[in-house]
Design a protein around this motif. Structure first.
Motif, short mmCIF file in Angstrom:
data_model
loop_
_atom_site.label_atom_id
_atom_site.label_comp_id
_atom_site.label_asym_id
_atom_site.label_seq_id
_atom_site.Cartn_x
_atom_site.Cartn_y
_atom_site.Cartn_z
N LEU A 124 0.79 -1.36 -0.28
CA LEU A 124 -0.53 -0.27 -0.22
C LEU A 124 0.12 0.99 0.19
O LEU A 124 0.58 1.98 -0.60
CB LEU A 124 -1.06 0.10 1.59
CG LEU A 124 -1.62 1.37 1.37
CD1 LEU A 124 -3.42 0.68 0.25
CD2 LEU A 124 -2.79 1.26 2.95
N VAL A 125 1.86 1.00 0.92
CA VAL A 125 2.67 2.32 0.65
C VAL A 125 4.19 2.05 0.43
O VAL A 125 4.62 3.45 0.24
CB VAL A 125 3.41 2.53 2.45
CG1 VAL A 125 2.16 2.89 3.22
CG2 VAL A 125 4.36 1.55 2.90
N GLY A 126 4.13 1.71 -1.41
CA GLY A 126 4.97 1.13 -1.78
C GLY A 126 6.00 0.70 -1.57
O GLY A 126 7.37 1.14 -2.17
N ARG A 145 7.12 6.03 5.31
CA ARG A 145 6.41 5.20 4.84
C ARG A 145 6.43 4.08 5.71
O ARG A 145 4.87 3.33 6.29
CB ARG A 145 6.21 4.96 3.44
CG ARG A 145 5.86 6.00 2.34
CD ARG A 145 7.10 6.59 1.74
NE ARG A 145 6.80 5.44 0.34
CZ ARG A 145 7.55 4.97 -0.59
NH1 ARG A 145 9.16 6.11 -0.43
NH2 ARG A 145 7.81 4.08 -1.19
N ALA A 149 2.81 2.14 7.18
CA ALA A 149 2.41 1.04 7.01
C ALA A 149 2.12 0.37 8.58
O ALA A 149 1.30 -1.01 8.62
CB ALA A 149 3.35 0.03 6.03
N ARG A 175 3.92 11.86 -2.04
CA ARG A 175 3.25 10.99 -2.13
C ARG A 175 1.88 10.40 -1.61
O ARG A 175 1.63 9.43 -1.03
CB ARG A 175 4.69 9.80 -2.41
CG ARG A 175 4.06 8.47 -3.10
CD ARG A 175 5.42 7.47 -3.01
NE ARG A 175 5.58 7.77 -3.81
CZ ARG A 175 7.48 8.45 -4.39
NH1 ARG A 175 7.98 9.01 -3.20
NH2 ARG A 175 8.25 8.77 -5.52
N MET A 176 3.14 10.89 0.14
CA MET A 176 2.38 10.32 1.09
C MET A 176 0.62 11.39 1.29
O MET A 176 0.08 10.79 1.58
CB MET A 176 3.35 11.33 2.09
CG MET A 176 2.58 10.88 4.07
SD MET A 176 3.01 9.54 4.11
CE MET A 176 4.88 9.43 4.61
N GLU A 178 -1.05 11.49 -1.25
CA GLU A 178 -1.74 10.64 -1.92
C GLU A 178 -1.83 9.03 -1.02
O GLU A 178 -3.21 8.91 -1.41
CB GLU A 178 -1.35 9.66 -3.39
CG GLU A 178 -1.00 11.15 -4.50
CD GLU A 178 -2.59 11.66 -5.02
OE1 GLU A 178 -2.94 11.16 -4.93
OE2 GLU A 178 -2.11 13.19 -4.71
N TYR A 179 -1.09 8.98 -0.54
CA TYR A 179 -1.54 7.28 0.23
C TYR A 179 -3.14 8.05 1.18
O TYR A 179 -3.36 6.87 1.58
CB TYR A 179 -0.41 7.53 1.45
CG TYR A 179 0.89 6.39 0.66
CD1 TYR A 179 0.34 5.71 -0.69
CD2 TYR A 179 1.83 7.23 0.56
CE1 TYR A 179 1.36 5.37 -1.79
CE2 TYR A 179 3.23 6.41 0.21
CZ TYR A 179 3.42 5.61 -1.14
OH TYR A 179 3.93 5.31 -1.75
N GLU A 182 -6.07 8.02 -0.63
CA GLU A 182 -6.64 6.56 -1.04
C GLU A 182 -7.24 5.97 0.51
O GLU A 182 -8.33 5.37 0.68
CB GLU A 182 -5.65 5.29 -1.33
CG GLU A 182 -5.10 6.14 -2.28
CD GLU A 182 -3.94 5.43 -2.60
OE1 GLU A 182 -3.57 4.38 -2.32
OE2 GLU A 182 -2.58 5.55 -3.60
N LEU A 183 -6.58 6.37 1.60
CA LEU A 183 -7.30 6.23 2.69
C LEU A 183 -8.19 6.53 3.56
O LEU A 183 -9.46 5.64 3.84
CB LEU A 183 -6.69 6.04 3.93
CG LEU A 183 -4.55 5.74 3.66
CD1 LEU A 183 -3.64 5.90 5.76
CD2 LEU A 183 -4.99 4.26 3.95
#
Length: 319
Positions: A124-126, A145, A149, A175-176, A178-179, A182-183
């Motif tokens: 999920l966090v790449g 990240r 996780a 990027r953070m 975007e995570y 999504e959550l």
């Protein structure tokens, strides 16, 4: 506490000796929203989060998280939250996968699920391609990240993030973000502490601006900026007092804020009218202007309007 709320506090207070770190804070955070606490370092954001996560006992007031009292039912609160601290956690000489699997065991994830759950959150966090690399070899963004996780392992109702992008480069910050989006899209609630204006503006459904442990104002980012109700003309000059005297009382001026670094913020009805007038009135008095610009109101203007100080510069100075 209402079922629609994931956090509810009344008069939440924390004293350290004679110092009041949090002063009568009242919060109501709805389920499924990103709620932000925006303020400079030392405003009381981290102390508030530590009380909400049961790591600190309040000195006064009350707090309920996910329907449970933080003082009377701390175990129930901890089962339902994920907490990503400001500082990256020390994890010994472990790989990323080992860090997450050990954390899963601490959260009482059933042993048969630990590996699958660890793989899921790392993906999920790449971080799945780097799962078997020692975490100390990770970049700053990868370490953040990894912390995220670990905070997601037990599928919390509420994710509490304390300065999640502090010290990250621009790409890692985006990027953070975007995570986090999504959550929230999957139904998670998020409490976010930050002193980054763009982060609060981009992520938060609602936010409270706090200073010296007190709530200054609360609302959505757009509501707070609209409340400023003006275009903002910024004037940099060595003759701050003289320029202020020249424009004060003009019909197109709503208010003026003076910054210590030789800068004026002039809140006006219409910047297209105000800009030439500022320059004309200054030139008539022989005053030199270093720079004149204008912008729409920002969250920094909201903070400045309510406190007389810039949040942006306080955050940069503290950093």
């Amino acid at each position: 506490m209402s079922d629609s709320l994931v956090i509810e506090t009344h008069g939440l207070t924390k004293l350290f000796g004679s110092h009041t770190a949090v002063d009568g804070l009242t919060l109501r955070v709805e389920r499924g929203e990103v709620f932000g606490m925006l303020g400079p370092n030392g405003a009381g954001k981290t102390t508030t989060m530590r009380m909400l996560t049961t790591l600190l006992a309040p000195s006064g007031g009350s707090a309920h998280v996910c329907g449970f009292d933080v003082l009377k039912e701390p175990g129930e609160v901890r089962r339902r939250i994920g907490y990503v601290m400001q500082m990256v956690a020390w994890r010994g000489l472990l790989t990323g996968r080992e860090c997450v699997e050990i954390e899963a065991a601490l959260y009482h994830v059933p042993p048969r699920e630990c590996r699958a759950r660890a793989e899921y959150v790392l993906d999920l966090v790449g971080l799945l391609p780097q799962a078997d690399v020692n975490w100390m070899a990770y970049s700053g963004g990868q370490k953040k990240r990894l912390d995220l996780a670990c905070g997601l392992l037990h599928r919390p109702e509420l994710l509490i993030l304390d300065e999640p992008t502090l010290g990250l480069d621009v790409q890692s910050r985006h990027r953070m973000w975007e995570y986090i989006k999504e959550l929230v899209g999957e139904g998670m609630s998020v409490l976010l502490a930050t002193n980054y204006l763009d982060e609060a503006d981009r992520l938060c459904d609602r936010l409270t601006i706090i200073d010296h442990g007190r709530e200054i104002v609360m609302g959505s980012p757009d509501e707070l900026k609209r409340a400023v109700g003006a275009d903002v003309v910024q004037v940099v000059t060595e003759s701050v007092a003289e320029v202020r005297e020249a424009i004060e009382g003009q019909q197109w001026v709503q208010s003026i804020s003076e910054l210590a670094e030789g800068e004026l913020h002039i809140y006006v009805d219409d910047a297209a009218v105000a800009l030439p007038e500022v320059m004309r009135l200054s030139l008539e008095r022989g005053l030199q202007l270093g720079r004149v610009t204008y912008s729409q109101p920002t969250l920094d203007d909201v903070f400045l309007m309510h406190t007389g100080r810039e949040l942006r510069e306080e955050g940069e100075a503290a950093a």
